[in-house]
Design an enzyme around this catalytic site. Structure first.
Site, mmCIF file in Angstrom:
data_model
loop_
_atom_site.group_PDB
_atom_site.id
_atom_site.type_symbol
_atom_site.label_atom_id
_atom_site.label_comp_id
_atom_site.label_asym_id
_atom_site.label_seq_id
_atom_site.Cartn_x
_atom_site.Cartn_y
_atom_site.Cartn_z
ATOM 1 N N SER A 114 -67.325 22.137 36.307
ATOM 2 C CA SER A 114 -66.187 21.431 36.715
ATOM 3 C C SER A 114 -65.933 20.438 35.393
ATOM 4 O O SER A 114 -65.618 21.016 34.543
ATOM 5 C CB SER A 114 -66.170 20.715 37.842
ATOM 6 O OG SER A 114 -64.992 20.384 38.494
ATOM 7 N N ASP A 138 -60.260 29.042 43.953
ATOM 8 C CA ASP A 138 -60.627 27.748 43.091
ATOM 9 C C ASP A 138 -59.348 27.090 42.577
ATOM 10 O O ASP A 138 -58.785 27.635 41.778
ATOM 11 C CB ASP A 138 -61.815 27.851 42.011
ATOM 12 C CG ASP A 138 -62.141 26.713 41.700
ATOM 13 O OD1 ASP A 138 -61.621 25.760 41.626
ATOM 14 O OD2 ASP A 138 -63.615 26.530 41.078
ATOM 15 N N HIS A 141 -64.477 25.836 45.253
ATOM 16 C CA HIS A 141 -64.999 25.241 43.941
ATOM 17 C C HIS A 141 -66.448 24.387 44.223
ATOM 18 O O HIS A 141 -66.975 24.003 43.314
ATOM 19 C CB HIS A 141 -63.953 23.885 43.904
ATOM 20 C CG HIS A 141 -64.375 23.258 42.426
ATOM 21 N ND1 HIS A 141 -64.155 24.128 41.219
ATOM 22 C CD2 HIS A 141 -64.720 22.123 41.866
ATOM 23 C CE1 HIS A 141 -64.398 23.336 40.124
ATOM 24 N NE2 HIS A 141 -64.762 22.064 40.691
#
Length: 258
Positions: free
Chosen positions: A173, A222, A234
């Site tokens: 991320s 996602d 995610h």
């Protein structure tokens, strides 16, 4: 135990989709605070857990006496400092940047599981280091600049201490953006391979690293890497830990076939 681990993982704050990466926010899972919701949820679900998202080595009843951070059976430690503690030279060095609001400097969703798999595949011939950076919601707007320089310095430190070690990078991320930022400031050949999970910048190259030395994991739906609508997608990258570790080791020239 399994349900507790799942709920804890599901409670980590994640970035929601908007038209620009800079405006992506971190929705709360049962908390009124967006930036602290992930860690607060962990604290409420795992008794005795304390610490901050900055990745410091502060001790608590849940951390080991060596300061290695929270360790969940089968997943690994949320904090690793093999490079900064100069624990000795090994064939490989894995440096990982966690996602927004994750604990320690390795996080919990994917960093520790990948490290565990790498140790198994290499016969523990690997040094593991997490990137200590704020990992707060505001950092998403910096496109990796909040931790990229730190990761780049860790790469240089690792190579200075152990010139023959092969550097393997990973990021999840916001941490994936940190890998991009760090790689852009490093010379060709300093990085051997990289794996990225839920990467907002997945269409961009990773510095001077050849494309066949980079593997992107982006799950269907996602909202961070695909502009999908399934926020839960995610936080499922732990399922890719084995595949990611195998890719890194094979990209470094080591066969993983039995």
């Amino acid at each position: 135990m399994k349900s507790t681990i799942f709920l804890a993982l599901a409670s980590i704050a994640i970035a929601a989709p908007t038209r620009t990466i800079e405006n992506r926010q971190l929705p709360s899972f049962g908390s009124s605070s967006a930036t602290g919701s992930g860690l607060d949820a962990w604290k409420s679900l795992v008794p005795g857990l304390s610490g901050s998202s900055s990745g410091s080595d502060s001790s608590s009843s849940s951390t080991s006496s060596s300061g290695s951070g929270l360790s969940i059976p089968g997943l690994g430690s949320s904090t690793e400092n093999g490079v900064t503690k100069n624990e000795g030279c090994k064939d490989f060095t894995f440096i990982f940047a966690r996602g927004t609001t994750e604990m320690g400097n390795m996080g919990s969703v994917v960093g520790p599981p990948v490290a565990t798999q790498l140790k198994s595949l290499t016969g523990d011939k690997i040094t593991v280091q997490g990137v200590t950076y704020p990992a707060d919601a505001a950092g998403n707007a910096l496109m990796g600049a909040s931790g990229g320089p730190v990761m780049a310095k860790l790469v240089e430190q690792a190579l200075s201490q152990c010139p023959k070690t092969k550097i393997l990078l990973g990021g999840y991320s916001q941490g994936a953006m940190i890998v991009h930022n760090a790689a852009n400031s490093l010379a060709a050949g300093q990085i051997t391979a990289a794996v990225l999970f839920g990467d907002p910048l997945k269409t961009q190259s990773v510095g001077k690293l050849a494309s066949d030395k980079v593997k992107e994991f982006c799950h269907l739906g996602d909202p961070v890497c695909l502009n999908g609508a399934n926020a839960m997608a995610h936080i499922t990258y732990g399922t890719d830990a084995e595949a990611a570790a195998k890719f890194l080791v094979e990209a470094a020239g080591v066969s993983t076939s039995s």
